[in-house]
Design a protein around this motif. Sequence first.
Motif: not given
Length: 266
Positions: A232-235, A201-209
């Motif tokens: 979540v963006a990775v700078r 029910r909770i979705v997290v996406v972490v990426g940079d491109d």
Amino acid sequence: MSAGTVTAEQAARALVDRMKEVALCLDFDGTLSPVVDDPEAARPLRGVVELLGPLASRFAAVAIVSGRPAAYLGEHVAAPGVRYLGLYGLQEMHDGRIRVDPRLEEARPTVAAAAEALRESDAVHDSGAWLEDKEYAVAVHTRRIPDRERWADRIDRAARRIADRYGLELIPGKMVWELRPLVRSDKGDAVRRVVDESGARIVVVVGDDLGDLPAFAALTELAAEGHDVLRVAVRSEEAPPQLLAAADLVLQGPDEVLEFLRRLVV
């Protein structure tokens, strides 16, 4: 969590409170692994892999979602319970078994012919660009070319011409052009599958491109359907501005991703 900007501490606290409902979807290059000139040398940051197994045992799902082949991910980010969705979800490795979209198998001869055409093209050959054989796709990398700006346009034209000739899709990225079969799948599709199959029910996406933009878009749709989401963006110097602008949380490189993951292990 999707409304406004949150801190890493606030986000982690909210996720830990409802950990059994969380699907955590992580990119590999530039997120778990520092960006390197030689793509074959990419490895997860020290300490990352040790956290993934405990997270997978606590969360509804932990998945590595990448353009890399699933077997590569499974080898270099090996942790119990983690799902590895390679080639943007068209290939998956889970519990040591690889599942491939049958449409990819049918397209392998075409991909091989396109790879040979790229290898023989003046732009790729003369520049010294590196061809990555992904078995079901082929990618041209210019990161290790000293004067890559000089060759970028020529390689782009060659890649587009060959993609058109063989009826393949061209996916540009950071100093890379990937040619793959016209089989519909992106990171957004992969994230949705993880959510559907895990019941999260909770979705997290972490990426940079650029390839992570469809995953962020999928979270917007999931939020409209009632899910809680965290983008979540990775700078980095190469992170696309639109990804950073769409993020609920921005982390400063893989080091901060590692610290964020540590906050989730309780």
